[in-house]
Design a protein around this motif. Sequence first.
Motif, PDB file in Angstrom:
ATOM      1  N   GLU A 121      -5.122  16.635  -0.712  1.00 29.00           N
ATOM      2  CA  GLU A 121      -4.040  15.638  -0.995  1.00 29.00           C
ATOM      3  C   GLU A 121      -4.676  15.047  -0.233  1.00 29.00           C
ATOM      4  OE1 GLU A 121      -2.684  18.512   2.303  1.00 29.00           O
ATOM      5  OE2 GLU A 121      -3.441  17.466   4.474  1.00 29.00           O
ATOM      6  N   SER A 122      -2.901  13.811   0.077  1.00 30.87           N
ATOM      7  CA  SER A 122      -4.105  12.500  -0.192  1.00 30.87           C
ATOM      8  C   SER A 122      -4.174  12.546   1.380  1.00 30.87           C
ATOM      9  CB  SER A 122      -2.123  11.672   0.495  1.00 30.87           C
ATOM     10  OG  SER A 122      -2.439  10.568   0.467  1.00 30.87           O
ATOM     11  N   GLY A 123      -5.454  11.659   1.784  1.00 34.02           N
ATOM     12  CA  GLY A 123      -5.511  11.379   3.096  1.00 34.02           C
ATOM     13  C   GLY A 123      -4.386  10.170   3.890  1.00 34.02           C
ATOM     14  N   GLN A 124      -3.993   9.384   3.054  1.00 38.25           N
ATOM     15  CA  GLN A 124      -3.071   8.410   4.113  1.00 38.25           C
ATOM     16  C   GLN A 124      -3.967   7.384   4.092  1.00 38.25           C
ATOM     17  OE1 GLN A 124       0.446  11.268   6.107  1.00 38.25           O
ATOM     18  NE2 GLN A 124       1.194  10.718   4.419  1.00 38.25           N
ATOM     19  N   ALA A 125      -4.575   6.908   3.738  1.00 37.08           N
ATOM     20  CA  ALA A 125      -5.677   5.971   4.555  1.00 37.08           C
ATOM     21  C   ALA A 125      -4.352   4.958   3.879  1.00 37.08           C
ATOM     22  CB  ALA A 125      -6.888   5.553   3.262  1.00 37.08           C
ATOM     23  N   TYR A 126      -3.539   4.520   2.703  1.00 37.44           N
ATOM     24  CA  TYR A 126      -2.517   3.396   2.759  1.00 37.44           C
ATOM     25  C   TYR A 126      -1.592   3.206   3.917  1.00 37.44           C
ATOM     26  CZ  TYR A 126      -0.358   8.036   1.293  1.00 37.44           C
ATOM     27  OH  TYR A 126       0.536   8.844   0.496  1.00 37.44           O
ATOM     28  N   ASN A 156       0.672  -1.171   0.113  1.00 41.97           N
ATOM     29  CA  ASN A 156      -0.245  -0.048   0.034  1.00 41.97           C
ATOM     30  C   ASN A 156       1.004   1.483  -0.023  1.00 41.97           C
ATOM     31  OD1 ASN A 156      -2.309  -1.753  -0.014  1.00 41.97           O
ATOM     32  ND2 ASN A 156      -2.412  -1.266   2.050  1.00 41.97           N
ATOM     33  N   ASP A 157       1.834   1.473   1.091  1.00 44.75           N
ATOM     34  CA  ASP A 157       2.553   2.505   0.676  1.00 44.75           C
ATOM     35  C   ASP A 157       3.509   2.498  -0.378  1.00 44.75           C
ATOM     36  OD1 ASP A 157       2.593   4.491   3.103  1.00 44.75           O
ATOM     37  OD2 ASP A 157       2.952   2.166   3.969  1.00 44.75           O
ATOM     38  N   ARG A 158       3.486   1.813  -0.995  1.00 44.64           N
ATOM     39  CA  ARG A 158       5.035   1.514  -2.452  1.00 44.64           C
ATOM     40  C   ARG A 158       3.612   2.214  -3.683  1.00 44.64           C
ATOM     41  NH1 ARG A 158       6.457  -3.673  -1.333  1.00 44.64           N
ATOM     42  NH2 ARG A 158       5.541  -4.397  -3.241  1.00 44.64           N
ATOM     43  N   ALA A 159       2.406   1.722  -3.124  1.00 42.81           N
ATOM     44  CA  ALA A 159       1.576   2.870  -4.171  1.00 42.81           C
ATOM     45  C   ALA A 159       1.091   4.375  -4.153  1.00 42.81           C
ATOM     46  CB  ALA A 159       0.541   1.982  -4.924  1.00 42.81           C
ATOM     47  N   LEU A 160       1.542   4.008  -2.565  1.00 44.70           N
ATOM     48  CA  LEU A 160       0.551   5.497  -2.307  1.00 44.70           C
ATOM     49  C   LEU A 160      -0.913   5.343  -2.191  1.00 44.70           C
ATOM     50  CD1 LEU A 160       3.058   8.455  -3.315  1.00 44.70           C
ATOM     51  CD2 LEU A 160       2.948   6.837  -1.305  1.00 44.70           C
ATOM     52  N   ALA A 161      -1.503   4.151  -2.198  1.00 40.15           N
ATOM     53  CA  ALA A 161      -2.772   4.047  -2.148  1.00 40.15           C
ATOM     54  C   ALA A 161      -3.205   2.682  -1.955  1.00 40.15           C
ATOM     55  CB  ALA A 161      -2.968   4.285  -3.476  1.00 40.15           C
ATOM     56  N   ASN A 162      -4.199   2.102  -1.186  1.00 40.48           N
ATOM     57  CA  ASN A 162      -4.660   0.768  -1.126  1.00 40.48           C
ATOM     58  C   ASN A 162      -4.883  -0.235  -1.303  1.00 40.48           C
ATOM     59  OD1 ASN A 162      -4.049   1.586   2.124  1.00 40.48           O
ATOM     60  ND2 ASN A 162      -6.532   1.829   2.447  1.00 40.48           N
ATOM     61  N   ASP A 165       2.754  17.457   1.419  1.00 37.79           N
ATOM     62  CA  ASP A 165       2.087  15.742   0.597  1.00 37.79           C
ATOM     63  C   ASP A 165       1.863  15.234  -0.600  1.00 37.79           C
ATOM     64  OD1 ASP A 165      -0.481  15.152  -0.399  1.00 37.79           O
ATOM     65  OD2 ASP A 165      -0.850  16.274  -2.635  1.00 37.79           O
ATOM     66  N   GLU A 166       2.081  14.075   0.109  1.00 40.81           N
ATOM     67  CA  GLU A 166       3.139  12.679  -0.641  1.00 40.81           C
ATOM     68  C   GLU A 166       2.484  13.245  -2.094  1.00 40.81           C
ATOM     69  OE1 GLU A 166       2.431   9.254   1.496  1.00 40.81           O
ATOM     70  OE2 GLU A 166       4.336  10.175   2.658  1.00 40.81           O
ATOM     71  N   TRP A 167       1.706  13.289  -2.596  1.00 42.60           N
ATOM     72  CA  TRP A 167       0.985  13.159  -3.738  1.00 42.60           C
ATOM     73  C   TRP A 167       1.436  14.131  -5.191  1.00 42.60           C
ATOM     74  CZ3 TRP A 167       0.293   9.369  -7.568  1.00 42.60           C
ATOM     75  CH2 TRP A 167      -0.218   8.586  -6.785  1.00 42.60           C
TER      76      TRP A 167
END
Length: 347
Positions: free
Chosen positions: A115-120, A41-47, A281-283
Amino acid sequence: MAKYGTGAGCDICKPTIANILASQNSAYVLDAGRGTLQDTNDRALANMQKDGTYSVVPRIAGGEITPKKLGVIAAVAEKYNLYTKITGGQRIDMFGARLEELPEIWKELVDAGFESGQAYGKSLRTVKSCVGSTWCRFGVQDSVAMAIQLELRYRGLRSPHKLKMGVSGCARECAEARGKDVGVIATADGWNLYVGGNGGATPAHAQLLAKDLDDETLLKYIDRYFMYYIRTADRLQRTARWQEELDGGIKHVEDVVVKDTLGIAEELEAAMAKHVDTYVDEWADTLKDPERLRRFRSFVNAPDQKDDSITFVSDERGQMRPATPEEKGKVLIGASIPMRPRDENEV
Ligand code: SF4
């Protein structure tokens, strides 16, 4: 590894090191070789979801969103044929994005101010709030403003496990703040601070740490609490379990956070101030860098090719969903995601 380990790293030491490095500073989590240590998940910045697609979760601080921004989410979800759902954390998840679509989708969201919600991430997720004194007849403090302040302060904070917060505008506790790692409940004189709550497989109610705090003291105590937890908890240990296992439990937390018996309060506050000052923001950061964007392709040796094993059906209560194994191979083309047939006999 050279000094303390053997081999190439196992499933215990790799995530531990990844987590320690990620929580040391706010540097881009996948740079400088750290990317290979992080989980999927972290590697894709998404779940990643069960069908290999990803969810897109923009931050909606405190659960507050304007009609205009709701319109942006609706337009993006329509355009990319994403399934939308309002979550328990008071935000809107969009499901069904292919890996290679993530940058395009996020560009539209970032351009619109999301911005990213960092759900991952093992990091702050959400700060849930009730409507508070602005709208509610019973509210004694502005819980929405406080929730937004907290979410913007601690966003991006990486930690041993995910962090959730809640803010209620009175003792009726509509935001269920005592079910969170940090819960804040308004009183006539300020805020009561509760720590160490969570849902999950073994739920725990947060415990009272301090009463009737003003805004400044509330933030100071939360800064210290989070930093002390980040520095001393075991890998993947939520605050509730960490607090249970601490010698002295909540009393020890009170000694360190409120009474500063270890003399480290200033250091903990400085570490949090550094986090707040260096947050990016990561994204938005990813979109600026072609090298970082190279991760977002299904096939390394065929960057333009889509993964045609991903298929959807589009009749689930008016939205799309992943095709079941039985449905795969039948007519599975989603409304806006065409699938290239592998050969002319395939339907
Ligand atoms: S917690 Fe209190 S202020 Fe907030 S919505 Fe419920 S009753 Fe109203």
